[in-house]
Design a protein around this motif. Structure first.
Motif, PDB file in Angstrom:
ATOM      1  N   VAL A  90       0.823  -1.210   0.000  1.00  0.00           N
ATOM      2  CA  VAL A  90       0.000   0.000   0.000  1.00  0.00           C
ATOM      3  C   VAL A  90       0.857   1.261   0.000  1.00  0.00           C
ATOM      4  CG1 VAL A  90      -1.976  -1.116   1.077  1.00  0.00           C
ATOM      5  CG2 VAL A  90      -0.258  -0.035   2.517  1.00  0.00           C
ATOM      6  N   GLN A  91       0.224   2.332  -0.452  1.00  0.00           N
ATOM      7  CA  GLN A  91       0.859   3.648  -0.453  1.00  0.00           C
ATOM      8  C   GLN A  91      -0.185   4.674  -0.009  1.00  0.00           C
ATOM      9  OE1 GLN A  91       2.035   4.016  -4.536  1.00  0.00           O
ATOM     10  NE2 GLN A  91      -0.034   4.372  -5.267  1.00  0.00           N
ATOM     11  N   GLY A  92       0.271   5.801   0.456  1.00  0.00           N
ATOM     12  CA  GLY A  92      -0.664   6.837   0.870  1.00  0.00           C
ATOM     13  C   GLY A  92      -1.296   6.534   2.211  1.00  0.00           C
ATOM     14  N   ASP A  93      -2.405   7.198   2.469  1.00  0.00           N
ATOM     15  CA  ASP A  93      -3.078   7.109   3.765  1.00  0.00           C
ATOM     16  C   ASP A  93      -4.235   6.128   3.737  1.00  0.00           C
ATOM     17  OD1 ASP A  93      -1.414   9.011   4.976  1.00  0.00           O
ATOM     18  OD2 ASP A  93      -2.621  10.661   4.173  1.00  0.00           O
ATOM     19  N   LEU A  94      -3.924   4.854   3.811  1.00  0.00           N
ATOM     20  CA  LEU A  94      -4.957   3.830   3.897  1.00  0.00           C
ATOM     21  C   LEU A  94      -5.203   3.534   5.373  1.00  0.00           C
ATOM     22  CD1 LEU A  94      -6.795   1.691   2.511  1.00  0.00           C
ATOM     23  CD2 LEU A  94      -4.878   0.108   2.776  1.00  0.00           C
ATOM     24  N   ASP A  95      -6.449   3.588   5.782  1.00  0.00           N
ATOM     25  CA  ASP A  95      -6.823   3.280   7.158  1.00  0.00           C
ATOM     26  C   ASP A  95      -7.207   1.805   7.237  1.00  0.00           C
ATOM     27  OD1 ASP A  95      -7.917   2.987   9.676  1.00  0.00           O
ATOM     28  OD2 ASP A  95      -9.337   4.649   9.470  1.00  0.00           O
ATOM     29  N   PRO A  96      -6.322   0.938   7.772  1.00  0.00           N
ATOM     30  CA  PRO A  96      -6.628  -0.500   7.799  1.00  0.00           C
ATOM     31  C   PRO A  96      -7.860  -0.838   8.640  1.00  0.00           C
ATOM     32  CG  PRO A  96      -4.569  -0.040   8.938  1.00  0.00           C
ATOM     33  CD  PRO A  96      -5.010   1.237   8.329  1.00  0.00           C
ATOM     34  N   ALA A  97      -8.114  -0.082   9.695  1.00  0.00           N
ATOM     35  CA  ALA A  97      -9.302  -0.352  10.514  1.00  0.00           C
ATOM     36  C   ALA A  97     -10.572  -0.060   9.717  1.00  0.00           C
ATOM     37  CB  ALA A  97      -9.258   0.479  11.796  1.00  0.00           C
ATOM     38  N   ALA A  98     -10.567   1.000   8.926  1.00  0.00           N
ATOM     39  CA  ALA A  98     -11.732   1.323   8.091  1.00  0.00           C
ATOM     40  C   ALA A  98     -11.923   0.262   7.014  1.00  0.00           C
ATOM     41  CB  ALA A  98     -11.561   2.704   7.458  1.00  0.00           C
ATOM     42  N   VAL A 100     -11.072  -2.936   7.257  1.00  0.00           N
ATOM     43  CA  VAL A 100     -11.615  -4.103   7.963  1.00  0.00           C
ATOM     44  C   VAL A 100     -13.101  -3.906   8.237  1.00  0.00           C
ATOM     45  CG1 VAL A 100     -11.580  -5.275  10.219  1.00  0.00           C
ATOM     46  CG2 VAL A 100      -9.455  -4.953   8.936  1.00  0.00           C
ATOM     47  N   ASP A 101     -13.484  -2.717   8.703  1.00  0.00           N
ATOM     48  CA  ASP A 101     -14.899  -2.444   8.967  1.00  0.00           C
ATOM     49  C   ASP A 101     -15.738  -2.575   7.695  1.00  0.00           C
ATOM     50  OD1 ASP A 101     -14.343  -2.004  11.640  1.00  0.00           O
ATOM     51  OD2 ASP A 101     -14.367   0.188  11.469  1.00  0.00           O
ATOM     52  N   ALA A 102     -15.213  -2.062   6.569  1.00  0.00           N
ATOM     53  CA  ALA A 102     -15.943  -2.144   5.291  1.00  0.00           C
ATOM     54  C   ALA A 102     -16.112  -3.597   4.856  1.00  0.00           C
ATOM     55  CB  ALA A 102     -15.216  -1.344   4.217  1.00  0.00           C
ATOM     56  N   ILE A 103     -15.086  -4.410   5.037  1.00  0.00           N
ATOM     57  CA  ILE A 103     -15.159  -5.832   4.677  1.00  0.00           C
ATOM     58  C   ILE A 103     -16.207  -6.532   5.546  1.00  0.00           C
ATOM     59  CG2 ILE A 103     -13.897  -8.029   4.764  1.00  0.00           C
ATOM     60  CD1 ILE A 103     -11.402  -6.389   3.850  1.00  0.00           C
ATOM     61  N   ILE A 104     -16.164  -6.281   6.844  1.00  0.00           N
ATOM     62  CA  ILE A 104     -17.131  -6.909   7.749  1.00  0.00           C
ATOM     63  C   ILE A 104     -18.545  -6.478   7.389  1.00  0.00           C
ATOM     64  CG2 ILE A 104     -17.917  -7.022  10.152  1.00  0.00           C
ATOM     65  CD1 ILE A 104     -14.876  -6.861  10.904  1.00  0.00           C
ATOM     66  N   ASP A 105     -18.740  -5.188   7.133  1.00  0.00           N
ATOM     67  CA  ASP A 105     -20.070  -4.693   6.760  1.00  0.00           C
ATOM     68  C   ASP A 105     -20.569  -5.356   5.482  1.00  0.00           C
ATOM     69  OD1 ASP A 105     -20.186  -3.010   8.944  1.00  0.00           O
ATOM     70  OD2 ASP A 105     -19.665  -1.201   7.815  1.00  0.00           O
ATOM     71  N   ARG A 106     -19.701  -5.457   4.493  1.00  0.00           N
ATOM     72  CA  ARG A 106     -20.103  -6.016   3.200  1.00  0.00           C
ATOM     73  C   ARG A 106     -20.457  -7.495   3.287  1.00  0.00           C
ATOM     74  NH1 ARG A 106     -16.711  -5.711  -2.450  1.00  0.00           N
ATOM     75  NH2 ARG A 106     -18.112  -6.983  -3.671  1.00  0.00           N
ATOM     76  N   TYR A 107     -19.611  -8.277   3.947  1.00  0.00           N
ATOM     77  CA  TYR A 107     -19.798  -9.727   3.919  1.00  0.00           C
ATOM     78  C   TYR A 107     -20.687 -10.264   5.031  1.00  0.00           C
ATOM     79  CZ  TYR A 107     -16.603  -9.764   0.074  1.00  0.00           C
ATOM     80  OH  TYR A 107     -16.044  -9.544  -1.154  1.00  0.00           O
ATOM     81  N   SER A 108     -20.918  -9.500   6.061  1.00  0.00           N
ATOM     82  CA  SER A 108     -21.812  -9.995   7.111  1.00  0.00           C
ATOM     83  C   SER A 108     -23.272  -9.902   6.694  1.00  0.00           C
ATOM     84  CB  SER A 108     -21.581  -9.234   8.418  1.00  0.00           C
ATOM     85  OG  SER A 108     -21.908  -7.873   8.261  1.00  0.00           O
ATOM     86  N   THR A 109     -23.563  -9.180   5.601  1.00  0.00           N
ATOM     87  CA  THR A 109     -24.946  -9.039   5.135  1.00  0.00           C
ATOM     88  C   THR A 109     -25.228  -9.872   3.888  1.00  0.00           C
ATOM     89  OG1 THR A 109     -24.369  -7.095   3.816  1.00  0.00           O
ATOM     90  CG2 THR A 109     -25.117  -6.697   6.078  1.00  0.00           C
ATOM     91  N   GLN A 110     -24.276 -10.659   3.447  1.00  0.00           N
ATOM     92  CA  GLN A 110     -24.496 -11.496   2.266  1.00  0.00           C
ATOM     93  C   GLN A 110     -24.974 -12.881   2.692  1.00  0.00           C
ATOM     94  OE1 GLN A 110     -21.294 -11.590  -0.512  1.00  0.00           O
ATOM     95  NE2 GLN A 110     -21.249  -9.374  -0.762  1.00  0.00           N
TER      96      GLN A 110
END
Length: 169
Positions: A90-98, A100-110
Protein backbone atom coordinates in the motif's frame (compact mmCIF):
# COMPACT_ATOMS: atom_id res chain seq x y z
CA UNK A 1 7.36 -3.96 -6.56
CA UNK A 2 6.05 -7.50 -6.02
CA UNK A 3 6.60 -9.31 -2.75
CA UNK A 4 5.60 -12.75 -1.55
CA UNK A 5 4.03 -13.32 1.85
CA UNK A 6 6.96 -13.92 4.21
CA UNK A 7 7.07 -17.28 5.95
CA UNK A 8 6.79 -15.65 9.38
CA UNK A 9 3.66 -13.79 8.30
CA UNK A 10 2.08 -16.94 6.90
CA UNK A 11 2.84 -18.74 10.16
CA UNK A 12 1.22 -15.92 12.17
CA UNK A 13 -1.83 -15.88 9.93
CA UNK A 14 -2.14 -19.66 10.06
CA UNK A 15 -1.95 -19.52 13.85
CA UNK A 16 -4.66 -16.86 13.82
CA UNK A 17 -6.75 -19.04 11.53
CA UNK A 18 -6.47 -21.95 13.92
CA UNK A 19 -7.47 -19.75 16.84
CA UNK A 20 -10.40 -18.12 15.04
CA UNK A 21 -11.90 -21.21 13.43
CA UNK A 22 -10.93 -20.50 9.84
CA UNK A 23 -10.70 -22.99 7.06
CA UNK A 24 -10.56 -26.64 7.99
CA UNK A 25 -11.24 -25.79 11.62
CA UNK A 26 -14.55 -24.02 10.93
CA UNK A 27 -17.85 -25.24 12.32
CA UNK A 28 -18.88 -25.80 8.68
CA UNK A 29 -16.73 -28.83 7.86
CA UNK A 30 -18.97 -30.21 5.15
CA UNK A 31 -17.05 -31.15 2.03
CA UNK A 32 -18.54 -30.16 -1.32
CA UNK A 33 -18.48 -33.47 -3.26
CA UNK A 34 -19.07 -31.66 -6.57
CA UNK A 35 -16.06 -29.33 -6.25
CA UNK A 36 -12.69 -30.19 -7.82
CA UNK A 37 -9.29 -29.05 -6.60
CA UNK A 38 -8.99 -26.63 -9.52
CA UNK A 39 -12.47 -25.19 -8.89
CA UNK A 40 -11.71 -24.77 -5.18
CA UNK A 41 -8.44 -22.99 -6.01
CA UNK A 42 -10.19 -20.72 -8.53
CA UNK A 43 -12.89 -19.90 -5.96
CA UNK A 44 -10.32 -18.91 -3.33
CA UNK A 45 -8.22 -16.86 -5.76
CA UNK A 46 -11.31 -15.05 -7.05
CA UNK A 47 -12.31 -14.16 -3.49
CA UNK A 48 -8.80 -12.83 -2.82
CA UNK A 49 -9.22 -10.52 -5.83
CA UNK A 50 -12.69 -9.47 -4.69
CA UNK A 51 -11.36 -8.54 -1.26
CA UNK A 52 -8.36 -6.72 -2.76
CA UNK A 53 -10.71 -4.62 -4.92
CA UNK A 54 -12.03 -3.03 -1.73
CA UNK A 55 -8.72 -1.16 -1.39
CA UNK A 56 -8.90 2.17 -3.26
CA UNK A 57 -6.74 2.17 -6.41
CA UNK A 58 -4.77 5.19 -5.22
CA UNK A 59 -3.60 3.18 -2.19
CA UNK A 60 -2.32 0.18 -4.18
CA UNK A 61 1.40 0.18 -5.02
CA UNK A 62 1.53 -3.48 -6.12
CA UNK A 63 -0.36 -6.74 -5.89
CA UNK A 64 1.19 -10.18 -5.63
CA UNK A 65 -1.19 -13.12 -5.73
CA UNK A 66 0.40 -16.49 -5.04
CA UNK A 67 -0.33 -18.87 -7.89
CA UNK A 68 0.41 -21.97 -5.84
CA UNK A 69 -0.54 -23.10 -2.38
CA UNK A 70 -0.74 -26.19 -0.23
CA UNK A 71 -3.58 -28.49 0.80
CA UNK A 72 -4.93 -28.81 4.33
CA UNK A 73 -7.12 -31.67 5.49
CA UNK A 74 -10.81 -30.88 6.13
CA UNK A 75 -11.81 -34.26 7.50
CA UNK A 76 -10.48 -37.72 8.27
CA UNK A 77 -11.16 -38.98 4.74
CA UNK A 78 -10.23 -37.30 1.42
CA UNK A 79 -11.56 -33.80 2.17
CA UNK A 80 -9.04 -31.01 1.58
CA UNK A 81 -8.90 -27.30 0.99
CA UNK A 82 -6.44 -25.24 -1.03
CA UNK A 83 -4.66 -22.46 0.86
CA UNK A 84 -3.18 -19.42 -0.79
CA UNK A 85 -2.51 -15.77 -0.26
CA UNK A 86 -2.19 -12.29 -1.65
CA UNK A 87 -0.01 -9.37 -0.64
CA UNK A 88 -1.01 -5.81 -1.56
CA UNK A 89 1.72 -3.24 -0.94
CA UNK A 90 0.00 0.00 0.00
CA UNK A 91 0.86 3.65 -0.45
CA UNK A 92 -0.66 6.84 0.87
CA UNK A 93 -3.08 7.11 3.77
CA UNK A 94 -4.96 3.83 3.90
CA UNK A 95 -6.82 3.28 7.16
CA UNK A 96 -6.63 -0.50 7.80
CA UNK A 97 -9.30 -0.35 10.51
CA UNK A 98 -11.73 1.32 8.09
CA UNK A 99 -10.93 -1.32 5.45
CA UNK A 100 -11.62 -4.10 7.96
CA UNK A 101 -14.90 -2.44 8.97
CA UNK A 102 -15.94 -2.14 5.29
CA UNK A 103 -15.16 -5.83 4.68
CA UNK A 104 -17.13 -6.91 7.75
CA UNK A 105 -20.07 -4.69 6.76
CA UNK A 106 -20.10 -6.02 3.20
CA UNK A 107 -19.80 -9.73 3.92
CA UNK A 108 -21.81 -9.99 7.11
CA UNK A 109 -24.95 -9.04 5.13
CA UNK A 110 -24.50 -11.50 2.27
CA UNK A 111 -26.35 -14.78 2.16
CA UNK A 112 -23.30 -16.96 1.45
CA UNK A 113 -20.90 -15.39 3.98
CA UNK A 114 -20.45 -14.31 7.53
CA UNK A 115 -17.76 -11.91 8.64
CA UNK A 116 -16.32 -10.82 11.93
CA UNK A 117 -13.46 -8.91 13.42
CA UNK A 118 -10.35 -11.02 13.90
CA UNK A 119 -7.46 -8.94 15.25
CA UNK A 120 -3.95 -10.09 14.43
CA UNK A 121 -1.72 -11.59 17.14
CA UNK A 122 0.00 -8.19 17.47
CA UNK A 123 -3.34 -6.41 17.99
CA UNK A 124 -3.79 -4.99 14.49
CA UNK A 125 -7.22 -4.87 12.85
CA UNK A 126 -8.25 -7.96 10.92
CA UNK A 127 -11.32 -9.37 9.22
CA UNK A 128 -12.36 -13.01 8.97
CA UNK A 129 -14.77 -13.78 6.14
CA UNK A 130 -16.30 -17.26 6.33
CA UNK A 131 -17.93 -18.94 3.36
CA UNK A 132 -19.59 -22.26 2.66
CA UNK A 133 -17.95 -25.66 3.02
CA UNK A 134 -15.22 -24.44 5.39
CA UNK A 135 -13.98 -21.57 3.20
CA UNK A 136 -12.29 -18.76 5.10
CA UNK A 137 -10.39 -15.57 4.31
CA UNK A 138 -8.29 -13.52 6.71
CA UNK A 139 -7.51 -9.90 5.80
CA UNK A 140 -5.14 -7.75 7.83
CA UNK A 141 -2.25 -5.32 7.70
CA UNK A 142 1.23 -6.85 7.51
CA UNK A 143 3.33 -6.76 10.70
CA UNK A 144 5.61 -4.11 9.15
CA UNK A 145 2.50 -2.06 8.21
CA UNK A 146 3.48 -1.77 4.53
CA UNK A 147 0.90 -4.13 3.03
CA UNK A 148 -2.51 -5.71 3.33
CA UNK A 149 -2.33 -9.50 3.46
CA UNK A 150 -5.08 -11.90 2.50
CA UNK A 151 -4.79 -15.54 3.54
CA UNK A 152 -7.32 -17.83 1.89
CA UNK A 153 -8.71 -21.27 2.61
CA UNK A 154 -10.86 -22.63 -0.23
CA UNK A 155 -14.09 -24.52 0.22
CA UNK A 156 -13.43 -28.17 1.12
CA UNK A 157 -13.43 -30.64 -1.77
CA UNK A 158 -12.74 -34.35 -2.26
CA UNK A 159 -9.20 -35.07 -3.40
CA UNK A 160 -9.34 -37.95 -5.91
CA UNK A 161 -7.93 -41.31 -4.86
CA UNK A 162 -4.34 -41.70 -6.00
CA UNK A 163 -3.63 -37.95 -5.76
CA UNK A 164 -1.15 -37.02 -3.06
CA UNK A 165 -2.00 -33.96 -0.94
CA UNK A 166 1.70 -33.18 -0.57
CA UNK A 167 3.48 -30.51 -2.54
CA UNK A 168 2.37 -27.25 -4.13
CA UNK A 169 -0.83 -26.92 -6.11
Amino acid sequence: MNRRLPTKTIALLLAAALLTGCGAFSNDNRVDPELSLEQAKQTAMAMELELAEMIPDENVASVDQSQTGVLLSCDDKRGYQWTGGMNIVVQGDLDPAALVDAIIDRYSTQELYTAKSSPTPDGGPGAHVIGQHGAGYLVNQSPDRTAIEILSFSPCFVLPEGTSPRGNF
